[in-house]
Design an enzyme around this catalytic site. Structure first.
Site, PDB file in Angstrom:
ATOM      1  N   ARG A  97      -7.830  -5.614   7.133  1.00 38.97           N
ATOM      2  CA  ARG A  97      -6.894  -6.734   7.273  1.00 38.97           C
ATOM      3  C   ARG A  97      -7.360  -7.736   8.304  1.00 38.97           C
ATOM      4  NH1 ARG A  97      -1.239  -3.308   7.558  1.00 38.97           N
ATOM      5  NH2 ARG A  97      -1.847  -1.934   5.852  1.00 38.97           N
ATOM      6  N   LYS A 150      -1.556   8.164  -2.063  1.00 42.84           N
ATOM      7  CA  LYS A 150      -0.801   7.571  -0.953  1.00 42.84           C
ATOM      8  C   LYS A 150       0.542   7.087  -1.489  1.00 42.84           C
ATOM      9  CE  LYS A 150      -0.897   3.318   1.840  1.00 42.84           C
ATOM     10  NZ  LYS A 150      -1.383   2.889   3.158  1.00 42.84           N
ATOM     11  N   THR A 158      -6.291  -0.604   3.050  1.00 40.25           N
ATOM     12  CA  THR A 158      -6.013  -1.937   2.509  1.00 40.25           C
ATOM     13  C   THR A 158      -7.188  -2.407   1.636  1.00 40.25           C
ATOM     14  OG1 THR A 158      -4.856  -2.354   4.601  1.00 40.25           O
ATOM     15  CG2 THR A 158      -4.917  -4.159   3.038  1.00 40.25           C
ATOM     16  N   GLU A 204      -7.883   5.635   9.695  1.00 41.67           N
ATOM     17  CA  GLU A 204      -7.997   4.623   8.631  1.00 41.67           C
ATOM     18  C   GLU A 204      -8.043   3.237   9.272  1.00 41.67           C
ATOM     19  OE1 GLU A 204      -4.824   4.731   5.672  1.00 41.67           O
ATOM     20  OE2 GLU A 204      -4.979   2.559   5.437  1.00 41.67           O
TER      21      GLU A 204
HETATM   22  C1  3PG Z   1       0.041   0.459   6.060  1.00 43.94           C
HETATM   23  O1  3PG Z   1      -0.835   0.504   5.206  1.00 43.94           O
HETATM   24  O2  3PG Z   1       0.494  -0.593   6.548  1.00 43.94           O
HETATM   25  C2  3PG Z   1       0.526   1.758   6.532  1.00 43.94           C
HETATM   26  O3  3PG Z   1       1.283   2.337   5.585  1.00 43.94           O
HETATM   27  C3  3PG Z   1       1.188   1.727   7.876  1.00 43.94           C
HETATM   28  O4  3PG Z   1       2.511   1.409   7.800  1.00 43.94           O
HETATM   29  P1  3PG Z   1       3.339   1.383   9.148  1.00 43.94           P
HETATM   30  O5  3PG Z   1       2.818   0.219   9.963  1.00 43.94           O
HETATM   31  O6  3PG Z   1       4.760   1.180   8.709  1.00 43.94           O
HETATM   32  O7  3PG Z   1       3.117   2.668   9.859  1.00 43.94           O
END
Ligand code: 3PG
Length: 211
Positions: free
Chosen positions: A45, A128, A68, A41
């Protein structure tokens, strides 16, 4: 044709990636695939994210999603860049039509039982749970499986190598995701070997779920 749920079954640990530099896309993709993780994924960002998706898709073994995803515009951009699936951290009702029309599998973010019921009603099949650790983690998922035994989740948020197996052991967990496999420090140092080692360790957790 292999469907998305088959890909997830084979590779149920999803590296969540925050990639600043487009030139990292291919070595990162190769490092993850060499470690045995084939579903990834790329979070939207960073300004580089869409080009990173395009470039990671040059590694044929990989199924490359966009994470995201916050707006209908993000859905369009992700699909245009070739994203194989879409992930949202949360899912406002206003985003649902764009997600349903995306033409690729979508894993919408949820946190409460009401949100779960609403997104199932919308037709989504894997949700999710985010942020998983902070909102109740394994205990929450076990409690939810009482009234909703057939809902499938991909929990992410606060999960690492030491915590992932407890999630993967649950019937209601189709996959877990997290940034621990390709942390910012490893990307900044271009430490592809470390990312391959992390991916290999994570893939072993996935293999244990499959067997
Ligand atoms: C996110 O979308 O930031 C994910 O859930 C990852 O989270 P993490 O950095 O705590 O693994």
């Amino acid at each position: 044709m292999t469907c998305f749920s088959d890909h997830l079954r084979r590779s149920p640990v999803i590296p969540v990636l925050v990639v600043d530099r487009v030139e990292h896309a291919e070595p990162l993709a190769t490092a993850l695939a060499e470690g045995g993780l084939t579903v990834v994924e790329v979070t939207l960002r960073t300004p580089a994210a869409l080009e990173v998706i395009r470039r990671m898709k040059r590694v044929p073994a990989l199924t490359v999603g966009a994470g995201t995803v916050l707006t209908p515009g993000d859905v369009d951009s992700a699909v245009t860049a070739g994203a194989d699936f879409i992930v949202t951290p949360g899912t406002p009702v206003s985003l649902v039509p764009a997600l349903r029309g995306a033409g690729v599998p979508v894993i919408p973010g949820v946190q409460t039982v009401s949100e779960i019921l609403a997104r199932i009603e919308d037709g989504f099949q894997i949700l999710k749970l985010f942020p998983a650790e902070q909102c109740g983690g394994v205990g929450l998922l076990k409690a939810i499986a009482g009234p909703l035994p057939s809902v499938q989740f991909c929990p992410t948020g606060g999960i690492d190598q030491s915590k992932a197996s407890a999630y993967l052991a649950l019937k209601s967990v189709a996959a877990v995701g997290g940034s621990w496999i390709a942390p910012a420090s490893a990307l900044a140092a271009e430490n592809w070997d470390l990312i391959t080692v992390n991916a290999r360790n994570a893939a072993l957790l996935g293999a244990a779920k499959e067997s």
